[in-house]
Design a protein around this motif. Structure first.
Motif, PDB file in Angstrom:
ATOM      1  N   LEU A   4     -46.838  22.413  57.402  1.00  0.00           N
ATOM      2  CA  LEU A   4     -47.205  21.138  57.311  1.00  0.00           C
ATOM      3  C   LEU A   4     -47.907  20.474  55.960  1.00  0.00           C
ATOM      4  O   LEU A   4     -47.979  19.135  55.705  1.00  0.00           O
ATOM      5  N   LEU A   5     -48.141  21.260  54.922  1.00  0.00           N
ATOM      6  CA  LEU A   5     -48.657  20.747  53.597  1.00  0.00           C
ATOM      7  C   LEU A   5     -47.320  20.765  52.679  1.00  0.00           C
ATOM      8  O   LEU A   5     -47.791  20.406  51.529  1.00  0.00           O
ATOM      9  N   CYS A   6     -46.424  21.171  53.135  1.00  0.00           N
ATOM     10  CA  CYS A   6     -45.234  21.159  52.159  1.00  0.00           C
ATOM     11  C   CYS A   6     -44.404  19.922  52.049  1.00  0.00           C
ATOM     12  O   CYS A   6     -43.867  19.658  53.086  1.00  0.00           O
ATOM     13  N   VAL A 149     -63.519  15.590  46.303  1.00  0.00           N
ATOM     14  CA  VAL A 149     -63.901  16.934  46.992  1.00  0.00           C
ATOM     15  C   VAL A 149     -62.420  17.577  47.626  1.00  0.00           C
ATOM     16  O   VAL A 149     -62.419  18.775  47.504  1.00  0.00           O
ATOM     17  N   THR A 150     -61.643  16.594  48.108  1.00  0.00           N
ATOM     18  CA  THR A 150     -60.692  17.257  48.862  1.00  0.00           C
ATOM     19  C   THR A 150     -59.607  17.665  47.818  1.00  0.00           C
ATOM     20  O   THR A 150     -58.973  18.510  47.976  1.00  0.00           O
ATOM     21  N   ARG A 151     -59.507  17.003  46.591  1.00  0.00           N
ATOM     22  CA  ARG A 151     -58.768  17.654  45.436  1.00  0.00           C
ATOM     23  C   ARG A 151     -58.940  19.098  45.281  1.00  0.00           C
ATOM     24  O   ARG A 151     -58.066  19.884  44.873  1.00  0.00           O
ATOM     25  N   GLU A 154     -57.319  20.895  47.913  1.00  0.00           N
ATOM     26  CA  GLU A 154     -55.949  20.623  47.568  1.00  0.00           C
ATOM     27  C   GLU A 154     -55.359  21.577  46.498  1.00  0.00           C
ATOM     28  O   GLU A 154     -54.255  22.388  46.503  1.00  0.00           O
ATOM     29  N   LYS A 155     -56.005  21.808  45.306  1.00  0.00           N
ATOM     30  CA  LYS A 155     -55.828  22.987  44.411  1.00  0.00           C
ATOM     31  C   LYS A 155     -55.664  24.327  45.097  1.00  0.00           C
ATOM     32  O   LYS A 155     -54.455  25.053  44.699  1.00  0.00           O
ATOM     33  N   VAL A 158     -52.540  24.453  47.064  1.00  0.00           N
ATOM     34  CA  VAL A 158     -51.165  24.517  46.144  1.00  0.00           C
ATOM     35  C   VAL A 158     -51.112  25.962  45.713  1.00  0.00           C
ATOM     36  O   VAL A 158     -49.972  26.292  45.826  1.00  0.00           O
ATOM     37  N   ARG A 159     -52.133  26.659  45.182  1.00  0.00           N
ATOM     38  CA  ARG A 159     -52.110  27.954  44.721  1.00  0.00           C
ATOM     39  C   ARG A 159     -51.439  28.866  46.036  1.00  0.00           C
ATOM     40  O   ARG A 159     -50.736  29.491  45.877  1.00  0.00           O
ATOM     41  N   VAL A 160     -52.086  28.606  47.005  1.00  0.00           N
ATOM     42  CA  VAL A 160     -51.557  29.581  48.247  1.00  0.00           C
ATOM     43  C   VAL A 160     -50.129  29.282  48.718  1.00  0.00           C
ATOM     44  O   VAL A 160     -49.311  30.054  48.706  1.00  0.00           O
TER      45      VAL A 160
END
Length: 167
Positions: A4-6, A149-151, A154-155, A158-160
């Motif tokens: 869902l994050l892609c 904070v959410t960024r 998010e980082k 993205v790594r995962v």
């Protein structure tokens, strides 16, 4: 959940989005985030190139709308410049704002591309509804404190996602 994050597409800016490609994918409408996607955060000025891109999208027959977590007045003022529907204080990734704007465009989620700069609001919200999602880099490093904070989360996400070759 990670799926869902892609996003379906990742670009550096709104200007890199190929309107012809969207139309070839069966996209008839775009739902745009406002802050750091179209306008720098806390700015009222749209860059001329972004305005031209949005006019070109509308002229191509794409319908457009805004879904933003920002306040009513800010979002309404921008939307009125282009005569497009909007949802302010949408609490993205909640679906209500997306559904409202998609309904006002008289389209279905599978006909929509959601464009935004945040994975946990724009991309997650769009993917939950089955929209085609496009992740853009933020226009500015200046952001609302909660977004900063959410960024950080998010980082990590993205790594995962990159380690699993999902993006």
């Amino acid at each position: 959940m990670l799926q869902l994050l892609c996003p379906r597409l990742m670009v550096n800016s709104l200007l890199e989005i190929d309107i012809t490609l969207l139309r070839q994918q069966g996209i008839d409408g775009i739902v745009l985030d406002l802050d750091n996607t179209i306008l720098p955060w806390d700015s009222a000025e749209i860059c001329p190139e972004a305005a031209i891109w949005l006019h070109r999208a509308l002229d191509s027959g794409l319908k457009a709308g805004l879904v933003s977590n920002n306040r009513q007045r800010r979002v309404a003022e921008f939307a009125s410049q282009f005569a497009i529907p909007f949802a302010a204080r949408a609490f993205k990734p909640a679906s209500r704002g997306f559904q409202q704007v998609i309904a006002e465009m008289n389209l279905t989620p599978d006909q929509i591309a959601v464009v935004g700069d945040q994975l946990f609001t724009d991309i997650l919200g769009g993917n939950r509804l089955g929209c085609w999602t496009i992740w853009v880099k933020p226009l500015s490093a200046r952001e609302f404190i909660g977004t900063k904070v959410t960024r950080q989360l998010e980082k990590l996400a993205v790594r995962v996602l990159q380690s699993k070759k999902m993006i």
